[in-house]
Design a protein around this motif. Structure first.
Motif, short mmCIF file in Angstrom:
data_model
loop_
_atom_site.label_atom_id
_atom_site.label_comp_id
_atom_site.label_asym_id
_atom_site.label_seq_id
_atom_site.Cartn_x
_atom_site.Cartn_y
_atom_site.Cartn_z
N ALA A 149 0.78 -1.14 -0.13
CA ALA A 149 -0.08 -0.07 -0.04
C ALA A 149 0.92 1.32 -0.16
CB ALA A 149 -0.92 0.17 1.21
N PRO A 150 0.43 2.09 -0.76
CA PRO A 150 1.36 3.43 -0.88
C PRO A 150 1.21 4.40 0.73
CG PRO A 150 -0.48 3.70 -2.23
CD PRO A 150 -0.75 2.35 -1.79
N PRO A 151 2.04 4.87 1.09
CA PRO A 151 2.17 5.62 2.29
C PRO A 151 1.08 6.74 2.34
CG PRO A 151 4.29 6.20 1.01
CD PRO A 151 3.42 5.11 0.10
N ARG A 152 0.35 6.84 3.27
CA ARG A 152 -0.56 8.12 3.47
C ARG A 152 0.07 9.40 3.13
NH1 ARG A 152 -5.69 8.37 6.74
NH2 ARG A 152 -5.81 10.76 6.88
N VAL A 153 -0.52 10.21 2.42
CA VAL A 153 -0.04 11.48 2.08
C VAL A 153 -1.01 12.73 2.94
CG1 VAL A 153 0.20 13.30 0.40
CG2 VAL A 153 0.49 11.08 -0.13
N ASP A 154 -0.42 13.55 3.68
CA ASP A 154 -1.02 14.43 4.56
C ASP A 154 -1.13 15.71 3.85
OD1 ASP A 154 1.39 15.76 5.11
OD2 ASP A 154 1.34 15.25 7.08
N PHE A 155 -1.81 16.62 4.10
CA PHE A 155 -1.89 18.05 3.59
C PHE A 155 -0.68 18.72 3.20
CE2 PHE A 155 -3.36 22.50 3.06
CZ PHE A 155 -4.06 22.39 2.04
N SER A 156 0.09 18.73 4.25
CA SER A 156 1.45 19.28 4.13
C SER A 156 2.36 18.60 2.98
CB SER A 156 2.31 19.15 5.22
OG SER A 156 1.59 20.11 6.30
N GLU A 157 2.38 17.39 2.93
CA GLU A 157 2.97 16.72 1.80
C GLU A 157 2.55 17.02 0.37
OE1 GLU A 157 2.83 12.68 3.38
OE2 GLU A 157 4.54 13.03 4.62
N GLY A 206 -10.25 28.40 6.39
CA GLY A 206 -11.00 28.35 7.37
C GLY A 206 -10.66 26.72 8.09
N ASN A 207 -10.28 25.88 7.23
CA ASN A 207 -10.27 24.54 7.53
C ASN A 207 -9.02 24.07 7.90
OD1 ASN A 207 -13.17 23.99 7.33
ND2 ASN A 207 -13.03 24.16 5.16
N LEU A 208 -7.82 24.51 7.71
CA LEU A 208 -6.59 24.18 7.80
C LEU A 208 -6.04 24.56 9.33
CD1 LEU A 208 -4.73 25.59 4.83
CD2 LEU A 208 -5.97 23.31 4.99
N SER A 209 -5.26 23.76 10.03
CA SER A 209 -4.46 23.93 11.29
C SER A 209 -3.60 25.16 11.13
CB SER A 209 -3.62 22.59 11.65
OG SER A 209 -2.54 22.65 10.81
N ASP A 210 -3.26 25.68 12.15
CA ASP A 210 -2.28 26.97 12.13
C ASP A 210 -0.95 26.55 11.26
OD1 ASP A 210 -4.16 28.30 13.41
OD2 ASP A 210 -2.97 27.93 15.38
N GLU A 211 -0.44 25.42 11.58
CA GLU A 211 0.61 25.06 10.75
C GLU A 211 0.60 24.84 9.38
OE1 GLU A 211 -0.59 23.24 13.42
OE2 GLU A 211 0.65 24.11 15.21
N GLU A 212 -0.58 24.02 8.97
CA GLU A 212 -0.84 24.11 7.54
C GLU A 212 -0.95 25.38 7.08
OE1 GLU A 212 -3.10 19.71 7.63
OE2 GLU A 212 -4.25 21.53 7.99
N ASN A 213 -1.86 26.38 7.51
CA ASN A 213 -2.30 27.54 7.14
C ASN A 213 -0.52 28.47 6.83
OD1 ASN A 213 -3.72 29.45 6.26
ND2 ASN A 213 -3.58 30.83 8.03
N ALA A 214 0.16 28.44 7.87
CA ALA A 214 1.38 29.08 7.77
C ALA A 214 2.30 28.50 6.58
CB ALA A 214 2.14 28.96 9.23
N LEU A 215 2.25 27.06 6.59
CA LEU A 215 3.10 26.46 5.44
C LEU A 215 2.51 26.93 4.05
CD1 LEU A 215 5.20 24.42 4.34
CD2 LEU A 215 3.23 22.72 4.40
N LEU A 216 1.21 26.85 3.91
CA LEU A 216 0.84 27.19 2.49
C LEU A 216 0.85 28.69 2.41
CD1 LEU A 216 -0.88 26.34 0.18
CD2 LEU A 216 -2.84 26.49 1.38
N SER A 217 0.66 29.79 3.26
CA SER A 217 0.91 31.05 3.01
C SER A 217 2.55 31.38 2.67
CB SER A 217 0.88 31.85 4.40
OG SER A 217 -0.64 31.74 4.59
N HIS A 218 3.35 30.64 3.31
CA HIS A 218 4.86 30.87 3.20
C HIS A 218 5.17 30.31 1.76
CE1 HIS A 218 9.04 31.00 3.74
NE2 HIS A 218 9.31 29.55 3.20
N VAL A 219 4.80 29.24 1.50
CA VAL A 219 5.00 28.54 0.10
C VAL A 219 4.40 29.40 -0.99
CG1 VAL A 219 4.17 26.66 -1.55
CG2 VAL A 219 5.35 26.14 0.94
#
Length: 91
Positions: A10-18, A65-78
Motif C-alpha cells: 500500500a502506498p504511504p498515506r499523504v497528508d496535506f502538508s506533503e 478556515g479548515n486548516l491547522s495553524d501549521e498548515e495555513n502558515a506553510l501554505l502562506s509561506h510557500v
C-alpha cells in the motif's frame, strides 16, 4: 499461509502538508530552481510553473478556515515564495 502483500504494498498515506510540498516542488522545478544533473542551465517552463501555483492558490482558497495553524502558515509561506520566484523567472 496468509498473503499480506496487499498490506505492505500500500502506498504511504499523504497528508496535506506533503501535498502542498509536492505541488511546490513541481513549481520550483519548472521555475528552474531545481538543478538538473549534467545540465548547466535549468529548464524553465513558466506555463507549467503557473499551473502548479494556480493549483496551490485554488487549494488555499477552498481550504480557507479548515486548516491547522501549521498548515495555513506553510501554505502562506510557500505561496509567497513561489509568487516571488515566478516574477523573477518571468523577467
Amino acid at each position: 499461509m496468509t498473503d499480506n502483500s496487499s498490506q505492505t504494498d500500500a502506498p504511504p498515506r499523504v497528508d496535506f502538508s506533503e501535498l502542498i510540498m509536492g505541488f511546490s516542488s513541481a513549481a520550483l522545478f519548472y521555475l528552474g530552481s531545481v538543478p538538473i544533473k549534467d545540465k548547466k542551465e535549468p529548464e524553465i517552463n513558466l506555463p507549467l510553473a503557473r499551473q502548479n501555483i494556480d493549483i496551490l492558490e485554488m487549494l488555499q482558497e477552498k481550504t480557507k478556515g479548515n486548516l491547522s495553524d501549521e498548515e495555513n502558515a506553510l501554505l502562506s509561506h510557500v505561496m509567497k515564495d513561489l509568487r516571488l520566484k515566478f516574477i523573477e523567472a518571468s523577467k
